[in-house]
Write a protein that holds these residues in place. Sequence first.
Motif, mmCIF file in Angstrom:
data_model
loop_
_atom_site.group_PDB
_atom_site.id
_atom_site.type_symbol
_atom_site.label_atom_id
_atom_site.label_comp_id
_atom_site.label_asym_id
_atom_site.label_seq_id
_atom_site.Cartn_x
_atom_site.Cartn_y
_atom_site.Cartn_z
ATOM 1 N N TRP A 198 -2.798 6.051 -3.587
ATOM 2 C CA TRP A 198 -2.529 5.136 -4.690
ATOM 3 C C TRP A 198 -2.291 3.707 -4.169
ATOM 4 N N TRP A 199 -1.473 3.606 -3.112
ATOM 5 C CA TRP A 199 -1.173 2.277 -2.575
ATOM 6 C C TRP A 199 -2.459 1.568 -2.138
ATOM 7 N N GLY A 200 -3.369 2.296 -1.514
ATOM 8 C CA GLY A 200 -4.626 1.694 -1.084
ATOM 9 C C GLY A 200 -5.426 1.165 -2.265
ATOM 10 N N GLU A 201 -5.502 1.954 -3.340
ATOM 11 C CA GLU A 201 -6.258 1.529 -4.519
ATOM 12 C C GLU A 201 -5.548 0.382 -5.245
ATOM 13 N N TYR A 202 -4.251 0.486 -5.343
ATOM 14 C CA TYR A 202 -3.465 -0.541 -6.032
ATOM 15 C C TYR A 202 -3.532 -1.877 -5.296
ATOM 16 N N PHE A 203 -3.398 -1.827 -3.961
ATOM 17 C CA PHE A 203 -3.450 -3.055 -3.173
ATOM 18 C C PHE A 203 -4.857 -3.672 -3.228
ATOM 19 N N GLY A 204 -5.860 -2.791 -3.308
ATOM 20 C CA GLY A 204 -7.221 -3.291 -3.439
ATOM 21 C C GLY A 204 -7.433 -4.009 -4.753
ATOM 22 N N ILE A 205 -6.783 -3.506 -5.804
ATOM 23 C CA ILE A 205 -6.883 -4.160 -7.110
ATOM 24 C C ILE A 205 -6.130 -5.500 -7.093
ATOM 25 N N LYS A 206 -4.946 -5.484 -6.490
ATOM 26 C CA LYS A 206 -4.127 -6.689 -6.431
ATOM 27 C C LYS A 206 -4.697 -7.729 -5.462
ATOM 28 N N ARG A 207 -5.394 -7.207 -4.421
ATOM 29 C CA ARG A 207 -6.006 -8.035 -3.387
ATOM 30 C C ARG A 207 -4.981 -8.454 -2.335
ATOM 31 N N ALA A 208 -5.509 -8.844 -1.170
ATOM 32 C CA ALA A 208 -4.680 -9.102 0.010
ATOM 33 C C ALA A 208 -3.681 -10.217 -0.189
ATOM 34 N N SER A 209 -3.948 -11.110 -1.097
ATOM 35 C CA SER A 209 -3.046 -12.239 -1.314
ATOM 36 C C SER A 209 -1.803 -11.855 -2.119
ATOM 37 N N TYR A 210 -1.797 -10.619 -2.652
ATOM 38 C CA TYR A 210 -0.683 -10.197 -3.491
ATOM 39 C C TYR A 210 0.599 -10.100 -2.669
ATOM 40 N N ALA A 211 1.682 -10.635 -3.195
ATOM 41 C CA ALA A 211 2.964 -10.613 -2.494
ATOM 42 C C ALA A 211 4.077 -10.223 -3.459
ATOM 43 N N SER A 212 4.905 -9.287 -3.019
ATOM 44 C CA SER A 212 6.113 -8.876 -3.736
ATOM 45 C C SER A 212 7.007 -8.198 -2.710
ATOM 46 N N GLU A 213 8.241 -7.948 -3.038
ATOM 47 C CA GLU A 213 9.144 -7.276 -2.093
ATOM 48 C C GLU A 213 8.596 -5.895 -1.732
ATOM 49 N N PHE A 214 8.059 -5.211 -2.712
ATOM 50 C CA PHE A 214 7.474 -3.898 -2.455
ATOM 51 C C PHE A 214 6.238 -4.011 -1.567
ATOM 52 N N ALA A 215 5.356 -4.964 -1.887
ATOM 53 C CA ALA A 215 4.142 -5.144 -1.100
ATOM 54 C C ALA A 215 4.471 -5.529 0.331
#
Length: 410
Positions: free
Chosen positions: A373-390
């Motif tokens: 799930w994390w792989g798919e979710y991060f792919g949707i959000k893209r590498a520039s996505y930043a949050s405490e969880f990310a």
Amino acid sequence: MEPTKDKRPLCVTFGSPLIGDQMFQQAMSQSSNLNSCFLHVASLQDRLISSSISNHSYSPFGIFLLCSDFGSCCFESPVSVLRLLNLISQLNQGLQNCDYGSIVENLYRNAICKDSDCPNISHSNLLQKSLALQLCALGFPHLLQETDMKNLVEELNKQELLKQKKRFIPNKKLDEMKTNMAKLEWYKKISKTGAGYYDRFKDHLSTADHDVVGFIRELNNYWKEMVEEAEKQPQKEGATFRTRWLYAGTNYRRMVEPLDVARYYKDGKRDYINQGRSEHYKQLEKWLENDQKSQSTGRTNNVESILTLDSCFWAHVEEALILCQKVKAAASEVEKKEAMSSLDEFEKYVYELLKNYAVSPEIFLDGSSFMRWWGEYFGIKRASYASEFANFMKNPINYKKYVEGAYNFP
């Protein structure tokens, strides 16, 4: 005055005909505490009681204090009570209207029975001896031949033994269930070399995985019966019962429910929490929430072997995976936005569990459904996505710190 909630109700009847059907009788008999709330005083010469026996729609429930001119005694087994009432109605032609006031007075004056009044019948155990003495108290030696008396004692003895065998004994069965829990804990341990016990069970790749199905079935049957028994008990006894088994029930729920979730989604189903979750899981979780002594796990020095506190965690993961597919296949921006909003909520949910050290670190194993799930979710959000969880998830070193309880969450 308002009745105290902790007190059980008490119902005493005198000369009442049989009024409950077989299903009602079975429901009452499953709870010894509730069954004991009903005491039926019945004369063996009462015409009203005898007339209700011929109607097979009715079955006895509660405790029967059977009375005759010779004495009285108690029977609880519905089969035994019905057998005795039937036998008396056949043998005794002196049926009449009874004065229960006089019967109650006699109960105060007379002893229930004396050994000397009982014929010389040999007994192989104390239960048979007890049954023989009770029949003597009702005057059966005056109604039956010695051989018939022996046969009746043996018949009632079989019924009592059968009742004891069927009786739900939580302590003994709980010890048996501990063996199955130990086997599941071992299965969980050896699954750490792969994607974790959730995904291993979901994939069913080996014989050991199929063996686990039997352990789960026995555990589920036990705890469903346990929860049902606790729910039927009066309030005070039920609360005590639940507190006594709360730890074991919580451990079971957190260990077994994820595997039920795995089977549910393996079959292609969706929305486990609302559509597929068993009521006994809901009750076990509710009792934990209501228990004043329950505490959150909080930080610990080593969380490697903990069970995820939310036993529905993997159901949320499965639904999040489905949401990722919805985002990718969305036909409109509105549909995509709704799915993304739900994914953002799931991210917050997971991060809260992590901050409280309330989720098993096996979710970080390569190939687990969570990491997928994390792989798919991060792919949707893209590498520039930043949050405490990310920020936590992007660095695998943080997973090791989490296992040690050493990661400092912002």
